[in-house]
Design an enzyme around this catalytic site. Structure first.
Site, PDB file in Angstrom:
ATOM      1  N   HIS A  13       0.831  -1.206   0.000  1.00 13.27           N
ATOM      2  CA  HIS A  13       0.000   0.000   0.000  1.00 13.27           C
ATOM      3  C   HIS A  13       0.871   1.263   0.000  1.00 13.27           C
ATOM      4  O   HIS A  13       0.873   2.001  -0.973  1.00 13.27           O
ATOM      5  CB  HIS A  13      -1.003   0.034   1.157  1.00 13.27           C
ATOM      6  CG  HIS A  13      -1.948  -1.111   1.166  1.00 13.27           C
ATOM      7  ND1 HIS A  13      -2.798  -1.381   0.111  1.00 13.27           N
ATOM      8  CD2 HIS A  13      -2.185  -2.071   2.103  1.00 13.27           C
ATOM      9  CE1 HIS A  13      -3.518  -2.455   0.393  1.00 13.27           C
ATOM     10  NE2 HIS A  13      -3.164  -2.901   1.584  1.00 13.27           N
TER      11      HIS A  13
ATOM     12  N   ASP B  15      -5.058  -7.907  -3.513  1.00 12.58           N
ATOM     13  CA  ASP B  15      -5.353  -7.703  -2.094  1.00 12.58           C
ATOM     14  C   ASP B  15      -6.686  -8.313  -1.682  1.00 12.58           C
ATOM     15  O   ASP B  15      -6.802  -9.514  -1.500  1.00 12.58           O
ATOM     16  CB  ASP B  15      -5.290  -6.203  -1.786  1.00 12.58           C
ATOM     17  CG  ASP B  15      -5.342  -5.883  -0.305  1.00 12.58           C
ATOM     18  OD1 ASP B  15      -5.306  -6.829   0.504  1.00 12.58           O
ATOM     19  OD2 ASP B  15      -5.424  -4.710   0.059  1.00 12.58           O
TER      20      ASP B  15
END
Length: 440
Positions: A267, A318
């Protein structure tokens, strides 16, 4: 057994070429040449190396389309995720992960980095085999035709200084030493097996106190395996980290030896200028997950700035809001356009490299993600005549026009996994529906 494929077009290290012959023996590419098709099997469209999904939580796939009602935020979404986690056991996880990984294969993924923290039984007690859930994930990947980097995750606290509660209890080993002991057992079980890499992960600065981090970092260094960590996904995480440690998450990881050329910061959305420099100087990888980051309203990370400072960009799906690495790749450019109000930050070749060679290397497979002799025989063929790609040309057709639905053939490690858009396991939609339905 030796096989030869003839690609209408193929993306080679020096660019896109026509009429490419690729010879495969076992799991490896043995020869690449150019010439007529002859007796070789034809692969239509543009053939690229296999894609690497560098960040996956397989069980999150059960949440797709179920968390969109009302306003909510990351934290309400997390509560729903815990509800799903509480219902899984090794058999159920095998069934679900096999279907999820088959969906990835249909999208051209040949290697997955599974950020695995669902370790123990519902009450937090270990199974008789304390790696039963990890074994289920590895079997699922093999059944679906993927290599796997199982990033065994250290997860010790429910927040800064708070104990694990509820479904979180099954994530934790008590301390990092016990995490390392369990992970060493898992690695020993797959020693010498080339399609499996047992890596390490620090879940986040919220979930692993700084004094425990060196054990995980040392495990990575000693065993020369990848080390991944969620980093600065939420502003609230940053604020709490600074309040408690007088340092950002990146600075905490750096001080504890958890950043380096085998590390991946997942991220990396809300970074200071100092954070960007530390990540760049450490030559860490940065795994961007744009479809999840926008689904959870996380924000847009500084991918271009990180790459300019020396950090390599990789891609992950993800939470699996969608599984489409082409969408993840172009989103890095398109999101940057929204943030900067300018175009042209990333050439298509750089975005595809993030989805292929950089991603594989970050997962411990540096000999994958390229169409060269000696590399893993991962061949993903993308249609150039669909309603999405017709009229487009070259890599731009794949990166900026194609979707996962345009993948029609996948050879993974020399094994034909997808033919004419159909997985060898059968109807993947039905597999997903059954596996998710069994959790409800």
């Amino acid at each position: 057994m030796s096989l030869t494929y003839w690609c209408e077009q193929a993306w080679l290290p020096d660019g896109v070429a026509d009429g490419v012959l690729i010879e495969v023996d076992g799991r490896r590419i043995t020869r690449i040449d150019r010439g007529p098709q002859g007796a070789a099997e034809r692969l239509a469209g543009l053939t690229i190396p296999g894609l690497a999904n560098a960040h996956s939580h397989a069980f999150h796939r059960a949440l797709r389309g179920t968390t969109q009602q009302g306003k909510g935020d990351f934290w309400t979404w997390r509560d729903r995720m815990y509800e799903v986690a509480a219902r899984l056991d090794p058999d159920g996880y095998l069934q679900l992960a096999r279907a999820v990984y088959a969906e990835m294969a249909l999208a051209g993924v040949t290697c997955v980095g599974e950020f695995h923290y669902l370790h123990h039984a519902h009450d937090g007690r270990p199974y008789d085999d304390r790696n039963a859930m990890g074994h289920a994930l590895i079997r699922a990947a093999r059944d679906a035709g993927l290599r796997i980097a199982l990033l065994d995750t250290c997860y010790l606290t429910g927040g800064f200084g708070t104990p694990l509660t509820g479904a979180q209890r099954r994530f934790g080993d008590g301390d990092a030493e016990r995490w390392a002991s369990r992970t060493e057992d898992l690695a020993a079980a797959y020693s010498g097996q080339p399609d499996v890499e047992i890596g390490a992960a620090i879940h986040s600065v919220r979930a692993v106190p700084p004094e425990q981090m060196p054990v995980v970092a040392d495990y990575s260094h000693h065993n020369a395996v990848p080390l991944h960590a969620h980093v600065s996904e939420q502003r609230a995480e940053n604020a709490a980290c600074v309040e408690r440690y007088a340092a950002t998450p990146v600075q905490v990881l750096h001080e504890r030896g958890a950043l380096g050329p085998r590390s991946t910061a997942v991220h990396a959305t809300h970074l200071t200028d100092v954070d960007v420099e530390l990540l760049g100087q450490s030559r860490a990888y940065i795994c961007m997950c744009p479809t999840t980051e926008r689904d959870l309203a996380d924000g847009i990370g500084p991918a271009r700035a990180l790459a300019d400072r020396g950090a390599a960009i990789t891609l992950g799906s993800d939470s699996h809001a969608v599984i489409d690495l082409f969408e993840e790749a172009r989103a890095v450019e398109l999101d940057e356009r929204l943030a900067s109000e300018k175009r042209g930050h990333w050439p298509a070749a750089d975005l595809l490299a993030a989805a292929t060679c950089a991603g594989h290397t970050s997962l411990g497979f540096p000999d994958a993600g390229l169409l060269v002799p000696g590399a893993w025989a991962d061949l993903v063929s993308v249609r150039l005549d669909s309603v999405r790609t017709a009229g487009a040309h070259g890599l731009e057709a794949v990166v900026f026009a194609a979707t996962a639905a345009d993948v029609h053939s996948v050879v993974s490690g020399g094994r034909r996994v997808v033919s004419e858009g159909r997985h060898q396991l059968g109807d993947v939609g039905s597999m997903l529906a059954k596996a998710i339905g069994d959790l409800q």
